[in-house]
Design an enzyme around this catalytic site. Structure first.
Site, PDB file in Angstrom:
ATOM      1  N   ASP A 227      -6.245   6.532   2.712  1.00  0.00           N
ATOM      2  CA  ASP A 227      -7.533   6.141   2.116  1.00  0.00           C
ATOM      3  C   ASP A 227      -7.423   4.703   1.630  1.00  0.00           C
ATOM      4  OD1 ASP A 227      -6.714   6.190  -0.989  1.00  0.00           O
ATOM      5  OD2 ASP A 227      -5.733   7.837   0.032  1.00  0.00           O
ATOM      6  N   ASP A 229      -8.144   3.884  -1.480  1.00  0.00           N
ATOM      7  CA  ASP A 229      -8.259   4.109  -2.913  1.00  0.00           C
ATOM      8  C   ASP A 229      -9.744   4.013  -3.302  1.00  0.00           C
ATOM      9  OD1 ASP A 229      -6.952   4.847  -5.268  1.00  0.00           O
ATOM     10  OD2 ASP A 229      -6.951   2.792  -6.008  1.00  0.00           O
TER      11      ASP A 229
END
Ligand SMILES: CSC[C@H]1O[C@H](OP(=O)(O)O)[C@H](O)[C@@H]1O
Ligand SMILES: Nc1ncnc2[nH]cnc12
Length: 312
Positions: A227, A229
C-alpha cells in the site's frame, strides 16, 4: 503434522521468519516441528524444520521456519515475543535469518507488490516492547550502525534480480520506518516520515533485528509493499483488506523469492555467512562491561542458556 518428529538431531543454521501473508513455505519437505521453551517464554509458533536440497552438493539442508504473528496471526506487532523467537532460533543453531515483511510504501516509485531490501531503520517503536537481552545486571552494547547483514543483503539482492522480468520488481536499498502500531499512521506522521527520507514502513522490524544482532545472528529483511500508507493523494489509504489483497495476489512471487534465496544460501560457498562468522563472540565481549560481582544471578542463568560457556 501429526507424524512429524518433535526433535531434530543437527544444528539448523538458516531460518525464515514469516510475516503477514507468509505463514508457511510450501514446496519444502517438512521433517520436524519443534516446541522450544526459552527463559524468555515460548516463541510465537512451533519451529518447523524443512529440508531443502543444496543446489551445489545435492545434500538436504535443514531450514527453520517460524511464524512471527503465530500460526493463526494471534500476536499483534507489539505482542510478538521477539526475545523468545530469536533465543529459540539461536538455541537450535540458527546464525542467519531471512525475515519477511509486508510494508507500506512512502515513495511513489515503490509500488504495491514491489520488493525492497532495506539497509537502514528508523525506530519509531515506543519502548513498550522488550528490546534487549542485556539487562538485570549484565550490561552489553552491540553495534547497530548497519542494522542488516551486508553479506546476506547482497545474496538476497542477486536472487531478487534473477527473478526480475518474471513478475518481481526489486529495490536494492531503502530506509525502513518501524512504527509502534497496531493502529496505522496519521497522514501527518506519514508525511513526516517521507520528509525524513523513509522508503517503507512496518511494525515488525524492531526489536527483531536488534535482538538478532545481540544473538550474533546475521539478519536481513525482505519487504513487500502492499500500500501507499496514507500520504498518497490519489491512492486509497492503507487498510488490512488492502494489505491482504496485495499479499494474496503476489504470494507466489514472495515464496519464489524466498525459495531462491534459500537455494543460494544452501550452497557451500556461503557456509561462512550462514554460520554467522562475522558476529561470532561479539556478545561475549559486549557483556564484559559488568564485573562478575555486579552480575544479576537470574540474568546470568538466562544468558548462559542463550550463550553456553560465555559467562562462566
Ligand atoms: C496487516 S498490516 C500491518 C502488519 O503487517 C506487517 O506485518 P509483518 O511485518 O509481520 O509482515 C506490519 O509490520 C504489521 O505488523
Ligand atoms: N502502511 C503500513 N504501515 C505499517 N505497517 C504496514 N504493513 C503494511 N502496510 C503498512
Amino acid at each position: 503434522m501429526a507424524d512429524l518428529a518433535t526433535t531434530y538431531p543437527d544444528p539448523v543454521q538458516i531460518a525464515v521468519i514469516g510475516g503477514t501473508g507468509l505463514r508457511e513455505l510450501p514446496g519444502f519437505a517438512q521433517v520436524a516441528t519443534l516446541s522450544v521453551e526459552t527463559p524468555w517464554g515460548n516463541p510465537s509458533s512451533p519451529i518447523t524444520i524443512l529440508h531443502h536440497n543444496s543446489p551445489s552438493s545435492g545434500k538436504p539442508i535443514p531450514i527453520a521456519f517460524l511464524s512471527r504473528h503465530g500460526l493463526y496471526h494471534e500476536y499483534a506487532p507489539h505482542e510478538v515475543p521477539s526475545r523468545a523467537n530469536i533465543a529459540a532460533l539461536r538455541s537450535i543453531g540458527v546464525r542467519a535469518v531471512i525475515a519477511f515483511s509486508a510494508v507500506g510504501s512512502l515513495q511513489e516509485a515503490i509500488r504495491p507488490r514491489d520488493f525492497l531490501i532495506p539497509d537502514q531503520i528508523i525506530d519509531r517503536t515506543k519502548g513498550v516492547r522488550p528490546w534487549t537481552f542485556f539487562e538485570g545486571g549484565m550490561v552489553g552494547h552491540v553495534g547497530f550502525a548497519d542494522p542488516f547483514d551486508t553479506a546476506l543483503s547482497s545474496i538476497v539482492s542477486k536472487c531478487g534480480h534473477s527473478l526480475e522480468g518474471d513478475g518481481v520488481k526489486l529495490h536494492d536499498s531503502g530506509t525502513l520506518i518501524c512504527m509502534e502500531g497496531p493502529q496505522f499512521s496519521t497522514r501527518a506522521e506519514s508525511n513526516l516520515y517521507r520528509s525524513w527520507g523513509g522508503s517503507v514502513i512496518n511494525m515488525s522490524a524492531l526489536p527483531e533485528a536488534k535482538l538478532a544482532r545481540e544473538a550474533e545472528i546475521a539478519y536481513q529483511m525482505i519487504c513487500m509493499a502492499t500500500d501507499y500508507d496514507c500520504w498518497h493523494s490519489a491512492g486509497e489509504s492503507v487498510s488490512v483488506e488492502l494489505v491482504m489483497s496485495h499479499m494474496r495476489a503476489n504470494s507466489d512471487n514472495a515464496r519464489r523469492f524466498v525459495g531462491t534465496v534459500l537455494d543460494e544460501l544452501s550452497k557451500e560457498e556461503h557456509a561462512h555467512i550462514v554460520s554467522g562468522e562475522s558476529l561470532r563472540e561479539q556478545s561475549k565481549s559486549a557483556a564484559m562491561m559488568t564485573g562478575k560481582e555486579g552480575r544479576g544471578e537470574e540474568t546470568v542463568k538466562k544468558m548462559s542458556w542463550l550463550f553456553p560457556g560465555y559467562y562462566d
